[in-house]
Motif scaffolding. Sequence first.
Motif, PDB file in Angstrom:
ATOM      1  N   GLU A 130      36.674 -50.219  56.897  1.00 27.66           N
ATOM      2  CA  GLU A 130      36.110 -50.984  58.003  1.00 27.66           C
ATOM      3  C   GLU A 130      36.439 -50.349  59.344  1.00 27.66           C
ATOM      4  O   GLU A 130      35.565 -50.186  60.209  1.00 27.66           O
ATOM      5  CB  GLU A 130      36.626 -52.421  57.959  1.00 27.66           C
ATOM      6  N   ARG A 158      34.432 -47.202  59.722  1.00 22.72           N
ATOM      7  CA  ARG A 158      33.025 -47.429  60.069  1.00 22.72           C
ATOM      8  C   ARG A 158      32.880 -47.756  61.556  1.00 22.72           C
ATOM      9  O   ARG A 158      31.965 -47.263  62.218  1.00 22.72           O
ATOM     10  CB  ARG A 158      32.464 -48.559  59.208  1.00 22.72           C
ATOM     11  N   ASN A 159      33.771 -48.577  62.077  1.00 25.33           N
ATOM     12  CA  ASN A 159      33.719 -48.877  63.513  1.00 25.33           C
ATOM     13  C   ASN A 159      33.944 -47.623  64.353  1.00 25.33           C
ATOM     14  O   ASN A 159      33.314 -47.426  65.393  1.00 25.33           O
ATOM     15  CB  ASN A 159      34.768 -49.931  63.863  1.00 25.33           C
ATOM     16  N   GLU A 184      35.432 -51.756  49.433  1.00 26.84           N
ATOM     17  CA  GLU A 184      33.983 -51.959  49.433  1.00 26.84           C
ATOM     18  C   GLU A 184      33.437 -51.648  48.045  1.00 26.84           C
ATOM     19  O   GLU A 184      33.729 -50.593  47.473  1.00 26.84           O
ATOM     20  CB  GLU A 184      33.308 -51.078  50.490  1.00 26.84           C
ATOM     21  N   THR A 236      36.446 -56.114  51.467  1.00 23.58           N
ATOM     22  CA  THR A 236      35.823 -56.568  52.715  1.00 23.58           C
ATOM     23  C   THR A 236      34.303 -56.512  52.663  1.00 23.58           C
ATOM     24  O   THR A 236      33.641 -57.137  53.475  1.00 23.58           O
ATOM     25  CB  THR A 236      36.296 -55.700  53.907  1.00 23.58           C
ATOM     26  N   ASN A 237      33.739 -55.752  51.718  1.00 22.35           N
ATOM     27  CA  ASN A 237      32.285 -55.578  51.639  1.00 22.35           C
ATOM     28  C   ASN A 237      31.877 -55.614  50.173  1.00 22.35           C
ATOM     29  O   ASN A 237      32.403 -54.845  49.366  1.00 22.35           O
ATOM     30  CB  ASN A 237      31.887 -54.239  52.281  1.00 22.35           C
ATOM     31  N   LYS A 289      34.023 -59.656  54.748  1.00 24.74           N
ATOM     32  CA  LYS A 289      33.346 -59.721  56.037  1.00 24.74           C
ATOM     33  C   LYS A 289      31.862 -59.387  55.944  1.00 24.74           C
ATOM     34  O   LYS A 289      31.073 -59.816  56.778  1.00 24.74           O
ATOM     35  CB  LYS A 289      34.025 -58.773  57.030  1.00 24.74           C
TER      36      LYS A 289
END
Length: 1824
Positions: free
Chosen positions: A468, A471-472, A679, A712-713, A734
């Motif tokens: 995560e 990715r941000n 993920e 999270t995914n 998320k």
Amino acid sequence: MSDPCSFCQNAAANFVGNLFGEIFTLISKPIILVFKCDNNVNYLMNKVTELKREKEAVENFAGAVGRKGEQITPKLSDWLTGANDCIEAAEKLVPDAAEKLVADAEGNAKKKCFFGLCLNPKSRYQLSKKAKENSEVIVDLVNKAREFDLPLSQIPAPQKQVAAPVEGFDCFYSREDVLERIMKALQSQSSSIIGVHGMPGMGKTMLAKEIKRKAEQDKLFDVVVMALVSRNVDLRNVQVEIARGLGLDLLPYGIRSQDAAECIRGRLKKMKKVLIILDDIWRPGIDLEELGIPLRNEPKTIEGSSSREEYAECYILLTSRDSNVLSDLMGSQQNFPLHHLKDEEAWELLKRIVGDRAESDDIHSAAIEIVRECGGLPLAITTMAKALKNKKPYEWMDAVRTLKRPSSENFDGISANVYSAIELSYFHLESEKLKKTFLLCCLMGHKFLLQDLLNYGVGLGLFANTIEEARNEVLTLISKLRAASLLVDDSDNNRFDMHDLIHDVAVSITSRDRRGLLLTGDHVPKEWSDMEKRKDFKWICLRYSNVDGLPEELESLRLTLFRLGNKNPSLQIPANFFKGMPRLKVLDLTHMHMSFLPSSICLLQNLHTLCLDQSVLGDIRIIGELKNLEILSLWQSDFDELPREIGQLTRLKLLDLSNCTKLKIIPPCVLAKMSILEELYLGNSFHGWAVEENENQRNASLAELKHLKKLTNLEVCIPDIQMIPKDLFFENLKKFKIFIGRKWEGQYSSSESSRILKLHLNASNNSSHLVKMLLKVTEELHLRELGGVKNVVDELNTEGFPDLKYLNVHNALEVQHIIKSVEGFPFNAFPSLEELILQNLINLEKIFQGRLRDTAFNNLRTITIECCDKFGEVLRSLRLGRLPKLSSLNKSCRHMPLFNEQVAFPNLEELQLSWINVKTIWHVSISSSHVAKLRKLIIEGCDNLEYLFTSSVARDLVMLEHLKIGGCKKMGKVLFIENVEENGNLVFPQLRILEIQDLPKLERFCHGNYIKFPCLSQLLIMSCPVLKTFISSSSSFDTGTLPLFDAKIFASELSSFPRANGDDQLEVDIKYSLFWTGKATFPSLEELTLAYNDNMKEIWHGQHIPGDYFPKLKVLEFTEFPEQLVVQPFVFQSPNLEKLVVSRAPFQEIFKCQGLGGVEKPAPAPALIQLSGLRLSELHELTCLWKEESNLDSVFSNLKILEVLQCSKLKILVPSFISFKNLTTLEVSDCHELINLIEYSTAKSMVQLTRMGISECHMLKEIMACVDDEAKDGIVFSRLKYLQLCGLPRLASFCSGSCSFEFVSLEEVIVMGCPNMKIFSHGECSTPKKLQLVKLTKYGDEGFWEGNLNYTVQKISKFLLTSSMALGLVQLFNLKVTNCATMEQVITGEGAEDMFPNLFTIILESCPNMKCFYEGSSGLEFPWLYGITVVNCPILTAFASSFSSDQKKEITTNDPESKERHVIPIQPFFSDKVVLPRLQAAFPNLEWLTITHLKNLGIIWHSKLYMDSFCRLKSLRVENCEKLLTIFPSIEAAFPNLKWLTITHLKNLKTMWHSKLYKDSFCRLQSLTVKNCEKLLTLFPSIEATFPNLERLTITHLKNLEILWQSKQCTDSFCRLKSLTIGNCERLLTVFPSTDILGKILKSLEELFIYQCGSLEGIFEISEFNVKQTHAVIDTKVRELRIEGLPRLKHVWNKDPQEILTFHNLESVKVSCCGSLKNLFPASIGKTLLQLQKLHLYQCGVEEIVPMGEQEAEAVVSFEFPQVTSLKLEVLPRLQCFYPGKHTTVWPMLKKFCFSHFNQAKRVDRHEQLDFPVQLPHFSMEKV
């Protein structure tokens, strides 16, 4: 034994009975058919309607299948054929049936057969039989359709949406010309293939995108499609882009190129005119036929058939670098070159990016050079400008030098300068990580996926640890590269692209630095063949390269990334290929066919990312040996089983198995072992989950996901909700795409929503904890069936789906409401919802029932309601409000009117549309039954409506009673007439109320028709500024020449007007009238309101209005009219007028009769004779109601109510002779120039007056004026019951004369806000005995009575509120008391703790007699008080005054000037009465406090305040409190949030703070200002409190200050001090007395300003010990040093710190008026001023700038000032040299040099070598 005869009889009877039964049955069937003919025909038509709905659903599904390039099954195709035949037959049968039945009835009537009642049985029998047979067939078809069980949703065909202007397209003149010529060529018939060519970076792609946008905006084509071709063309990728643009859903690599071409051709058959843009074509071009694009107007022969079919008119726009490619290879018929920008255009482009700074002196010349070197190439200019935008001048100069030494790299079509410009943009990227990311993007090619970049970056360790965060970080880096113009957006939000030119430069950089090697297409670099050079590369990318084969072993010890994109199915990877890559971290093998993976892959133990995407795979068990793998992607690959060995990958963070449609087996426990997996992607893939968790089962269960604590995914398909364990919960989830139910299997979601849930639910399976959690946070929700659910929100998510953006509810047969809120409780539901789709909800009654909050549905854009029969039937009232983004009630009808044949509610009685984005409400052909019952219509804030309805719709509004239109910005007319020539009156027969307001573009109600309003009683026209005529005779006209209502309104009444010469033309002077109407137009009108129309010149055309034209008009209201003449004639000629309201107009006089030529004339005799109410408000130019000579005294004989409000210039209410004998109510307010209200004679006549209210008249001194002669006879107000006097600051009395008053009936008196009213009346004043109170407010019974009015008024003037009044002000937010001369306190009486619960601010200003805010023994609570300001209240010493037992003390001060002792009672401003005992705090929410000009204030704080008192105080300002001795005495309270403290003009202040204050009392103080406190000796004595966050300190005019701070205190204080200003401190001897203080304070100090300190001799004091023995270097951050007016200053630094203390960051040094200063910088500091930009010395005794060091007598010293741009040496009479020893100075950036007024310096430098950009005078140029 039975009788034989009897047996025979029975047998015979049975036989006869059966026979007759059969005969009756045969006879009755046709008879029944005859009599049930009507029922059968009606039943048939109902079933046809059902069949049409099912047919539409099937056709929608067929369209979606077609968009995928597929075909529907023969079964569906046959069904559609049968349905079409049945519908056609039925629709043909019904008209025939009706025709026959009518003819039959007419024939029988003529024959008189049974008086015309006998019908033709044969015809009815035939019709009934056919209808029944057809119905049976249709019922069978409907049942079969429902058995098909079609998918719930399909991807819709692309909507035509006009894009915003293309970002990055710079439309200069040279580009506008090309654009215009291309658009003309596309509209002509001469050229079907058009080309654009130019060198790379010239803007061809941007131009193509702008052409696409304009073509769509101007609707030149049905569809405009754009696709990228590029150098290494991939035919399937191009086809995919074209297909998507045409509305086909061709997933990448899901279809062969030949089949895709056929699909594209098939799609083009259904279109008329198409533009296809192919961008960036290279040699050898691309075959349009292979893409599926036929040439325009060429009929094509279908293979295997002799038929020839026409395709769409195809226009092709091509872009290329090479014009020969366009002309020779692609057959372009017309080419347009794109040239370099002209010089002025290139400069303008750079200025757009850099801004005005480009014109500044420091970079202007460099900017010009950069534009010149970029050669007019937009891409080069853009990248350079963005790279240098915020850079310093020397970086601009360095860029110029770099561009003038261009790179030696050579590219076809790229100049060396352009290459250098792009390379320079790369070098100016802010970080190494950003540079690596950019180079990584270039290896990935065009249209790279963000997911691929993420996978590579994580594998290489380039990005953050978690997926995560990584990715941000990727998105942030991509954004920065976009901002630098090194990357460009793609139409797919999950992809980005790179311009070819930038890509080429990036590839060159990677290759040159031996970082990356790229092989694409036919391009095979020589490094690939050279084994030795190949070993040096870290990244190798074979991107669909035509290499002959792979070596047996690729030896590359440095290699960390290897990517192979394959297009050769036979390519094999040798077994030992990976043997020589021990450091490999990322491996990507795409489009491979591998039965086994190469055995050497197991040696890659450093591998972190493995991608085997879009491949055909066999045995992949070897992957399990890659124990360090973090990312494994098998996206869209073909394999049937995930090996059990994959479970050994315990470090895996991302597993992508999406679109692996053949995956059937995931063994148990494999997923459970991946405990740190973040993920997991299983979308459109595996769905064979086991029900229970068991190792012996074939497949994994969902229970294994419980072990994935860090997930999270998640993307997953779950066939049945029962498979979900009840305790399954994802704490960190998320993002998700979760499909639950078999109906969703195989569906692909291309939605960009991050949280998607598709749910098939029934009553027995909706208790899953996971589902409830997902419903709370989902953004996109699809619901199907919902068995047992009646109210969606109540039963699924009571929180109202706060994050939901898309909701689709389908086939939920029991649902009655989407929302059903609790009665009376406003519910907040769907605040983020953008699209709502409701399909096949047959029991839906309402979308919502109850009250909703304003935020509900606030973002809704589209509503689609299909097959919700009951919803349409029961709906009586429909309100759609505050949906600013709603444009449609049906997604498939998005560009159609809101209501049409598909969306209609035939029983609708009330319709309200508020703030909805619709262009048309009703379709022109909508059935009359859909609007016939409408009674109330309200339209508000629909800004896209240009008109409300058409005349055909208006004729059907026969029941409409109330019409309100407001706030529609584009509406030019209310009624649109389709045919101006149509005959007949247009009548609104039931309309009673018509309101038209806030329509800024409304020009008329309608045009070209006759119109009547027979029942209209109320008409309001407000805020329609361009409305001049109500109805015009043509659709386009000059509204300046027509009246508002013209003759078209009343054709039947034309005979009542005079005619000229017998012609039919009216002999009337047509000008600007509002009304020109007839008797029949408004026969019932009672109320007329006209407001806010600046252009209206007349209400009625002409001077005379016939009395029978507005026979019932009783109420007339005018607001904001520009001219008085608009009102006058209409008012005086309305004989039945009862109420007149005039407001917001520039009238100086209200009643002014004026005839022709402006000559005044008497008012008509009956004028205003019935007027009983007059209201005048906001007439700011009004000086009088009428002049005394106007002779209007009898006009108001019946006036009962007179209200005059906000007439600020009104000086006289009425003339003295006016009599108000019937007046009952008089209200006057905000008339600020009235001195007195009425004269004695007028007051004497007011015998009926019952109510008088006078308020807010600031100049009013008395109510009634009289002279002594008049005062002899008193005045009796026999009926006055209510008297209010409020807000009259200058009112001295009711009457200043000696007139006596008798108030016989007075019951209520209110006196409030009259501070100067010390007596009611000077004459006698009698009141009834029942009057025992003068109230202080309009509400409540709080007040006083002191025996009579005079004594009572005297008492009231000393306070504002009583405590009980204050208790009632529970909603009071702000309290402000100013300029109240007699007021002594705000609140009187005993208070209560819950007083003012919501008070936010208190302001007390200029109240000379104010003693305190509150005086009483009870405590006060101010729980939410935010701010207190007390200004200029000289005798006020306490906020809440009363001495507590421990505070009865006094302090004594001596005044040296008066030699008197002053005894001041110690009464703290904040006593213990402001403490909240239950909270143990005073003012817990107070954030700002200002106390100024309180000359008797002795103490601010009570010593016993609780610790948490004032805990949120942020700002404290104390000024001009001359008796205040200290600010912070010894108190228990702390001030932990105080940020800003200002202390000024406290002439007796001796200490700021007590020594025993808590250490953290001022822990957040950021700014401290102390000024004009002349007795303050030290600012920071030895106190325990610290100042760790102080950033700004200002100390001025402290003439007795000797010591600034103590060494001990600096230990924990001042470490963040950034700005220090010291001025006018005459006794201050030093600023930084020791190196210890220096080291602590200068760590953060950036600005130092010292001025006018007459005793100051030194600033930075450095001890001998520190210089010689200390080894710790103190690097200061001082940027600006400014010293002014220090006459005794001998040195800035007393010793050379010798690098123990550095000043590397100094940018500006300014020293002036320091006569004793001999030198400026010590040698060690002078050598290190590399950031110095300005050096200014003025009027000082300086002899040398830098003195000679101890050991530098013979050495040559070098001084470099690389950033100095300004050097000023002025009025330095003693200056001899810069430096007395041998030295050199360098000033490369110097631009301004001032050198003047020297007495001793013949040469500035005796031993100096200078390096200036230009030679300067006065500086010696001697060589050393």
